[in-house]
Design a protein around this motif. Structure first.
Motif, mmCIF file in Angstrom:
data_model
loop_
_atom_site.group_PDB
_atom_site.id
_atom_site.type_symbol
_atom_site.label_atom_id
_atom_site.label_comp_id
_atom_site.label_asym_id
_atom_site.label_seq_id
_atom_site.Cartn_x
_atom_site.Cartn_y
_atom_site.Cartn_z
ATOM 1 N N UNK A 1 0.838 -1.186 0.000
ATOM 2 C CA UNK A 1 0.000 0.000 0.000
ATOM 3 C C UNK A 1 0.877 1.241 0.000
ATOM 4 N N UNK A 2 0.276 2.316 -0.460
ATOM 5 C CA UNK A 2 1.013 3.572 -0.554
ATOM 6 C C UNK A 2 0.077 4.737 -0.310
ATOM 7 N N UNK A 3 0.527 5.673 0.510
ATOM 8 C CA UNK A 3 -0.196 6.916 0.715
ATOM 9 C C UNK A 3 0.626 8.048 0.117
ATOM 10 N N UNK A 4 -0.027 9.160 -0.127
ATOM 11 C CA UNK A 4 0.611 10.293 -0.795
ATOM 12 C C UNK A 4 1.827 10.761 -0.015
ATOM 13 N N UNK A 5 2.945 10.828 -0.698
ATOM 14 C CA UNK A 5 4.159 11.314 -0.084
ATOM 15 C C UNK A 5 4.961 10.270 0.658
ATOM 16 N N UNK A 6 4.461 9.052 0.668
ATOM 17 C CA UNK A 6 5.151 7.974 1.379
ATOM 18 C C UNK A 6 5.568 6.858 0.427
ATOM 19 N N UNK A 7 6.520 6.079 0.875
ATOM 20 C CA UNK A 7 6.966 4.957 0.068
ATOM 21 C C UNK A 7 5.938 3.824 0.141
ATOM 22 N N UNK A 8 5.969 3.004 -0.876
ATOM 23 C CA UNK A 8 5.099 1.835 -0.885
ATOM 24 C C UNK A 8 5.577 0.868 0.196
ATOM 25 N N UNK A 9 4.653 0.348 0.988
ATOM 26 C CA UNK A 9 5.025 -0.557 2.058
ATOM 27 C C UNK A 9 4.322 -1.896 1.917
ATOM 28 N N UNK A 10 5.019 -2.927 2.343
ATOM 29 C CA UNK A 10 4.466 -4.274 2.270
ATOM 30 C C UNK A 10 3.420 -4.477 3.357
ATOM 31 N N UNK A 11 2.268 -4.965 2.956
ATOM 32 C CA UNK A 11 1.172 -5.232 3.889
ATOM 33 C C UNK A 11 1.183 -6.700 4.304
ATOM 34 N N UNK A 12 1.210 -7.573 3.307
ATOM 35 C CA UNK A 12 1.172 -9.017 3.573
ATOM 36 C C UNK A 12 1.692 -9.756 2.350
ATOM 37 N N UNK A 13 2.236 -10.929 2.583
ATOM 38 C CA UNK A 13 2.721 -11.751 1.471
ATOM 39 C C UNK A 13 2.443 -13.221 1.771
ATOM 40 N N UNK A 14 2.440 -14.001 0.703
ATOM 41 C CA UNK A 14 2.220 -15.437 0.831
ATOM 42 C C UNK A 14 3.059 -16.140 -0.217
ATOM 43 N N UNK A 15 3.740 -17.199 0.195
ATOM 44 C CA UNK A 15 4.527 -17.957 -0.770
ATOM 45 C C UNK A 15 3.647 -19.007 -1.426
ATOM 46 N N UNK A 16 4.003 -19.406 -2.602
ATOM 47 C CA UNK A 16 3.268 -20.487 -3.245
ATOM 48 C C UNK A 16 3.712 -21.813 -2.631
ATOM 49 N N UNK A 17 2.907 -22.833 -2.842
ATOM 50 C CA UNK A 17 3.256 -24.149 -2.307
ATOM 51 C C UNK A 17 3.076 -24.238 -0.801
ATOM 52 N N UNK A 18 4.075 -23.828 -0.050
ATOM 53 C CA UNK A 18 4.042 -23.945 1.409
ATOM 54 C C UNK A 18 3.093 -22.960 2.076
ATOM 55 N N UNK A 19 2.670 -21.920 1.349
ATOM 56 C CA UNK A 19 1.718 -20.937 1.881
ATOM 57 C C UNK A 19 2.227 -20.271 3.156
ATOM 58 N N UNK A 20 3.480 -19.930 3.178
ATOM 59 C CA UNK A 20 4.008 -19.183 4.325
ATOM 60 C C UNK A 20 3.548 -17.739 4.193
ATOM 61 N N UNK A 21 2.933 -17.240 5.245
ATOM 62 C CA UNK A 21 2.386 -15.890 5.235
ATOM 63 C C UNK A 21 3.230 -14.964 6.104
ATOM 64 N N UNK A 22 3.283 -13.723 5.693
ATOM 65 C CA UNK A 22 3.954 -12.675 6.466
ATOM 66 C C UNK A 22 3.019 -11.477 6.505
ATOM 67 N N UNK A 23 2.959 -10.806 7.664
ATOM 68 C CA UNK A 23 2.116 -9.622 7.820
ATOM 69 C C UNK A 23 2.918 -8.493 8.448
ATOM 70 N N UNK A 24 2.651 -7.291 7.988
ATOM 71 C CA UNK A 24 3.167 -6.123 8.676
ATOM 72 C C UNK A 24 2.494 -6.043 10.040
ATOM 73 N N UNK A 25 3.166 -5.400 10.979
ATOM 74 C CA UNK A 25 2.614 -5.327 12.333
ATOM 75 C C UNK A 25 1.208 -4.724 12.335
#
Length: 115
Positions: A38-62
């Protein structure tokens, strides 16, 4: 050229929910992970959540832990983000991202949390 098409953004009141969806227009070679940024005006794009294929390992921002849930379908090359208990500070443009042999970005979908 593969394109990522997002949908599901919009206006929601604080405490509400939205579900974002993203689909690739064609199969992505060696797809390894899918994510939402996600990105807001004037800020860098930040990772919200990700998921790997296969093993489905998930990661979330705090800020997303306990409120957001990412899911993906490897075979269909789709990824979704369920967002609950939305806050005004979640207002942003949300981008879908897929990584395979190449890297792909969606065009962005706007989420506005406001009363």
């Amino acid at each position: 050229q593969v394109q990522l098409v997002e949908s599901g953004g919009g206006l929601v009141q604080p405490g509400g929910s939205l579900r974002l969806s993203c689909a690739a227009s064609a199969a992505i070679a060696r797809l390894s992970s899918m994510a939402w940024y996600r990105q807001t005006l004037g800020n860098e794009r930040e990772l919200v959540a990700s998921i790997t294929t296969g093993s489905k390992i998930r990661w979330y921002a705090n800020f997303a832990k306990g409120r957001f849930a990412i899911s993906g379908d490897d075979a269909k090359n789709t990824v979704e983000l369920q967002m609950n208990s939305l806050r005004q500070e979640d207002t942003a443009v949300y981008y879908c991202h897929m990584r395979g042999q190449d890297t792909y970005w969606g065009q962005g979908t706007r989420v506005t949390v406001s009363s």
